[in-house]
Each structure stands twice: as C-alpha cells, then as structure tokens.
Design a protein around this motif. Structure first.
Motif, PDB file in Angstrom:
ATOM      1  N   PHE A   1      64.032  83.748  16.833  1.00  0.00           N
ATOM      2  CA  PHE A   1      63.299  82.690  16.121  1.00  0.00           C
ATOM      3  C   PHE A   1      64.183  82.039  15.079  1.00  0.00           C
ATOM      4  O   PHE A   1      65.229  82.569  14.700  1.00  0.00           O
ATOM      5  N   ASP A   2      63.736  80.865  14.642  1.00  0.00           N
ATOM      6  CA  ASP A   2      64.465  80.075  13.651  1.00  0.00           C
ATOM      7  C   ASP A   2      63.828  80.335  12.288  1.00  0.00           C
ATOM      8  O   ASP A   2      62.639  80.036  12.091  1.00  0.00           O
ATOM      9  N   VAL A   3      64.603  80.878  11.350  1.00  0.00           N
ATOM     10  CA  VAL A   3      64.013  81.221  10.040  1.00  0.00           C
ATOM     11  C   VAL A   3      63.550  79.992   9.255  1.00  0.00           C
ATOM     12  O   VAL A   3      62.834  80.118   8.269  1.00  0.00           O
ATOM     13  N   GLN A   4      63.971  78.816   9.702  1.00  0.00           N
ATOM     14  CA  GLN A   4      63.561  77.592   8.992  1.00  0.00           C
ATOM     15  C   GLN A   4      62.092  77.234   9.246  1.00  0.00           C
ATOM     16  O   GLN A   4      61.527  76.393   8.554  1.00  0.00           O
ATOM     17  N   ASP A   5      61.524  77.842  10.294  1.00  0.00           N
ATOM     18  CA  ASP A   5      60.187  77.464  10.743  1.00  0.00           C
ATOM     19  C   ASP A   5      59.202  78.593  10.434  1.00  0.00           C
ATOM     20  O   ASP A   5      59.232  79.646  11.080  1.00  0.00           O
ATOM     21  N   TYR A   6      58.321  78.375   9.457  1.00  0.00           N
ATOM     22  CA  TYR A   6      57.428  79.462   9.023  1.00  0.00           C
ATOM     23  C   TYR A   6      56.547  79.966  10.162  1.00  0.00           C
ATOM     24  O   TYR A   6      56.327  81.175  10.297  1.00  0.00           O
ATOM     25  N   ALA A   7      56.050  79.036  10.998  1.00  0.00           N
ATOM     26  CA  ALA A   7      55.161  79.454  12.097  1.00  0.00           C
ATOM     27  C   ALA A   7      55.912  80.389  13.052  1.00  0.00           C
ATOM     28  O   ALA A   7      55.356  81.389  13.526  1.00  0.00           O
ATOM     29  N   GLN A   8      57.170  80.082  13.326  1.00  0.00           N
ATOM     30  CA  GLN A   8      57.972  80.961  14.203  1.00  0.00           C
ATOM     31  C   GLN A   8      58.199  82.326  13.557  1.00  0.00           C
ATOM     32  O   GLN A   8      58.124  83.357  14.214  1.00  0.00           O
ATOM     33  N   CYS A   9      58.467  82.323  12.258  1.00  0.00           N
ATOM     34  CA  CYS A   9      58.687  83.601  11.539  1.00  0.00           C
ATOM     35  C   CYS A   9      57.426  84.444  11.631  1.00  0.00           C
ATOM     36  O   CYS A   9      57.471  85.645  11.929  1.00  0.00           O
ATOM     37  N   GLU A  10      56.287  83.788  11.398  1.00  0.00           N
ATOM     38  CA  GLU A  10      55.004  84.490  11.361  1.00  0.00           C
ATOM     39  C   GLU A  10      54.698  85.116  12.727  1.00  0.00           C
ATOM     40  O   GLU A  10      54.334  86.286  12.828  1.00  0.00           O
ATOM     41  N   LYS A  11      54.873  84.304  13.775  1.00  0.00           N
ATOM     42  CA  LYS A  11      54.563  84.769  15.131  1.00  0.00           C
ATOM     43  C   LYS A  11      55.485  85.938  15.520  1.00  0.00           C
ATOM     44  O   LYS A  11      55.022  86.948  16.059  1.00  0.00           O
ATOM     45  N   ALA A  12      56.767  85.780  15.230  1.00  0.00           N
ATOM     46  CA  ALA A  12      57.730  86.819  15.611  1.00  0.00           C
ATOM     47  C   ALA A  12      57.434  88.113  14.865  1.00  0.00           C
ATOM     48  O   ALA A  12      57.374  89.201  15.473  1.00  0.00           O
ATOM     49  N   ILE A  13      57.211  88.027  13.580  1.00  0.00           N
ATOM     50  CA  ILE A  13      57.026  89.245  12.778  1.00  0.00           C
ATOM     51  C   ILE A  13      55.686  89.910  13.111  1.00  0.00           C
ATOM     52  O   ILE A  13      55.586  91.139  13.146  1.00  0.00           O
ATOM     53  N   ALA A  14      54.689  89.091  13.443  1.00  0.00           N
ATOM     54  CA  ALA A  14      53.383  89.658  13.837  1.00  0.00           C
ATOM     55  C   ALA A  14      53.485  90.418  15.163  1.00  0.00           C
ATOM     56  O   ALA A  14      52.645  91.269  15.468  1.00  0.00           O
ATOM     57  N   SER A  15      54.508  90.104  15.961  1.00  0.00           N
ATOM     58  CA  SER A  15      54.615  90.738  17.281  1.00  0.00           C
ATOM     59  C   SER A  15      55.332  92.100  17.234  1.00  0.00           C
ATOM     60  O   SER A  15      55.467  92.763  18.265  1.00  0.00           O
ATOM     61  N   ILE A  16      55.798  92.523  16.072  1.00  0.00           N
ATOM     62  CA  ILE A  16      56.551  93.792  15.993  1.00  0.00           C
ATOM     63  C   ILE A  16      55.625  94.967  16.315  1.00  0.00           C
ATOM     64  O   ILE A  16      54.587  95.138  15.670  1.00  0.00           O
ATOM     65  N   PRO A  17      55.981  95.768  17.302  1.00  0.00           N
ATOM     66  CA  PRO A  17      55.114  96.900  17.659  1.00  0.00           C
ATOM     67  C   PRO A  17      55.099  97.978  16.571  1.00  0.00           C
ATOM     68  O   PRO A  17      56.033  98.070  15.771  1.00  0.00           O
ATOM     69  N   GLU A  18      54.051  98.800  16.585  1.00  0.00           N
ATOM     70  CA  GLU A  18      53.858  99.828  15.546  1.00  0.00           C
ATOM     71  C   GLU A  18      55.075 100.734  15.389  1.00  0.00           C
ATOM     72  O   GLU A  18      55.401 101.147  14.276  1.00  0.00           O
ATOM     73  N   ALA A  19      55.741 101.048  16.497  1.00  0.00           N
ATOM     74  CA  ALA A  19      56.874 101.981  16.437  1.00  0.00           C
ATOM     75  C   ALA A  19      57.981 101.490  15.499  1.00  0.00           C
ATOM     76  O   ALA A  19      58.786 102.293  15.024  1.00  0.00           O
TER      77      ALA A  19
END
Ligand code: NDP
Ligand code: 8X3
Length: 250
Positions: A58-76
């Motif tokens: 993802f591109d750190v310049q884009d908040y929506a991309q940051c949010e989506k990517a970080i929300a997808s991190i699995p529990e492990a």
C-alpha cells in the motif's frame, strides 16, 4: 520483540532492518508499494530464519489504503509491539522559487502524513497493551538545512517534532519512542531523488565511504534490545567523513 511492522521494506534501510530483526524470530509485517520485491524479501527471510512474514502492499500517502491494509492483519501478527516508520523519500534539490509543487506534495504526504497515518492506526494496539516501541527514521536533515533541501529538511524536522510529540503522548503507557537520524547513506534514496539518474546519484557518495543500510539496521537492533527501563530518544549517525549536510571530507 514479538510482532514487528516495518514501512518501506522493499529497499535500503527498511529491507536491511527486516533482515536484521528477522534474526529475533518474530512475526513481521513488511510494507511498501512494490509487491514483487516484498514477496522476495519475505521469501528470503522465511527460508533463512524462523520468522513469519506478512506482506502488505500500500501507499502510505493514502489514508484509506493504510486503513484497509492494517485492518487486514491477521490475529497471529497482532498486537504490533514494534513499529518502524521508515518509508520516505526526497525529490529533487531545488530552491523554493523553482520547486515543483508535486515534488513537495510527495515528500510532505509520504514523510509526514504517511508516518502519522500508520502511527495513528497502529499505536492503539500498543496503548491497549501498555507496551511497544516506535522507531521513526529521521535524518541529519531533522536538524539542519542544506542547499535545495528545503522541503525535504522541513519534513524531517517535522518527523523530529512528531517523535517528541509521540514520546510525550505515549509516556503514560510505557511505550518507547526513538528516532534514528542518519546522514548520507548509499541506498536507492538518491536514485529516487534524481528520478532514476544513477550517475547523478553516484556523485553524492563519491570520494568517501557513506553509511550503508546495514549500519542503520545495526542501530535499530541496538535501540530495540535495550533493557525495558532504557529508551534511547535519538541517535544521530553519520559517515566518519561527514560532519553535516554540507561538510564532507573528500
Ligand atoms: P530507499 O529509496 O532505498 O527506500 C525507501 C523505501 O520507502 C522503499 O521501500 C519505498 O518502497 C518506501 N516508500 C517510499 N514512498 C512510499 C510510499 N508512498 N508508500 C509506501 N512506501 C514508500 O531509501 P532509504 O532506505 O535510504 O530511505 C529510508 C528512509 O530513510 C527514508 O525515510 C529517508 O528519508 C531516510 N533517510 C535516508 C538517508 C539516506 O541517505 N539514504 C539518510 C537519512 C534518512 P516502494 O517504492 O516499494 O513504495
Ligand atoms: C537523507 C540524507 O543528506 O539528504 O536524509 O539529508 S540527506
């Protein structure tokens, strides 16, 4: 150190930091915009260490991309206890009167806003655990200005202000915040700054031994492995031949 998150791990410091921290057998999230390179780094780490790697493109310049990517991190891979805010760049070396607005936007959006976005999304996990360590990659440009470095230096001055701001904000939760501020290091940095002009980039490091990415990875590892009661607030490091942005022994 258990669950590590590194921005800008497709090249230079971030890639070297990923290899170094993988020696601690951690769960590691590595990020950047170049998916294929992230996969290569992940493959190299998983085939040579016990660490598990998750890649997020993802591109750190884009908040929506940051949010989506970080929300997808699995529990492990959660909660993240080490965040290395490393993604960043300089574009060109022009006086302000000749600067390109789009170059300024890229530097400000990546180096300041991107760092803020990622920290905003990850720090609540640390606050909840009352545990964590954030490392911001600043620069000698966090302290000084060199000709044509105006906006880049301003972004790195801002990073230092944010490091201090986060240290203040997170102090009640026992979260460490550190900044590493390197001088000239030979990575892709100058190639990116000069739009792929390798010869121009090479000139920046001519006549002396610059830092290399592994030097920064060494220091990141050192900062992260101090005892729980010790926080290194900032480390400024330069090549032996460099005093500051303008004085280099050739
Ligand atoms: P590199 O160009 O080698 O690496 C930069 C990394 O940042 C790449 O992984 C790149 O990944 C990532 N990145 C850049 N823009 C974005 C974006 N918009 N979104 C996500 N990732 C991004 O440079 P360095 O390793 O040298 O630089 C790393 C950090 O160190 C930067 O913050 C830089 O300012 C700082 N620094 C560098 C110094 C030097 O002399 N080299 C000295 C002091 C500080 P991708 O292109 O795949 O997105
Ligand atoms: C990167 C190194 O010399 O451009 O921060 O400040 S320099």
């Amino acid at each position: 150190m258990k669950n590590v998150f590194i921005t800008g791990a497709t090249s230079g410091f971030g890639e070297a930091i990923a290899y170094r921290l993988a020696q601690h057998n951690v769960n590691m999230v590595i990020t950047g915009r170049t998916e294929q390179k992230l996969k290569e780094v992940a493959q190299k780490i998983e085939s040579t260490t016990q660490s598990k790697v998750l890649t997020l493109t993802f591109d750190v310049q884009d908040y929506a991309q940051c949010e989506k990517a970080i929300a997808s991190i699995p529990e492990a891979f959660k909660p993240i206890d080490v965040l290395v805010n490393n993604a960043g760049l300089a574009v060109e070396l022009n006086p302000v009167n000749a600067g390109a607005i789009e170059d300024w936007e890229r530097m400000i959006n990546t180096n300041i806003k991107g760092l803020l976005y990622v920290t905003r999304l990850i720090s609540p996990q640390m606050i909840e655990q009352k545990k964590g360590h954030i490392i911001n990659i600043g620069s000698t440009a966090s302290h000084e200005i060199y000709y044509g470095g105006n906006v880049y230096c301003a972004t790195k001055h801002a990073v230092l202000a944010l490091t201090k701001g986060m240290r203040t904000d997170f102090l009640p939760y026992g979260i460490k915040v550190s900044q590493i501020s390197p001088g000239a290091a030979e990575t892709n940095f100058s190639v990116v700054r000069f739009h792929g002009d390798q010869a121009k980039a090479d000139k920046v490091y001519e006549g002396y031994d610059p830092l290399v990415a592994e030097d920064i990875a060494d220091v990141v590892d050192f900062v992260l492995t101090r005892p729980a009661h010790v926080c290194l607030n900032e480390i400024i490091m330069t090549p032996t031949a460099q005093f500051n942005g303008t004085i280099v022994r050739n």
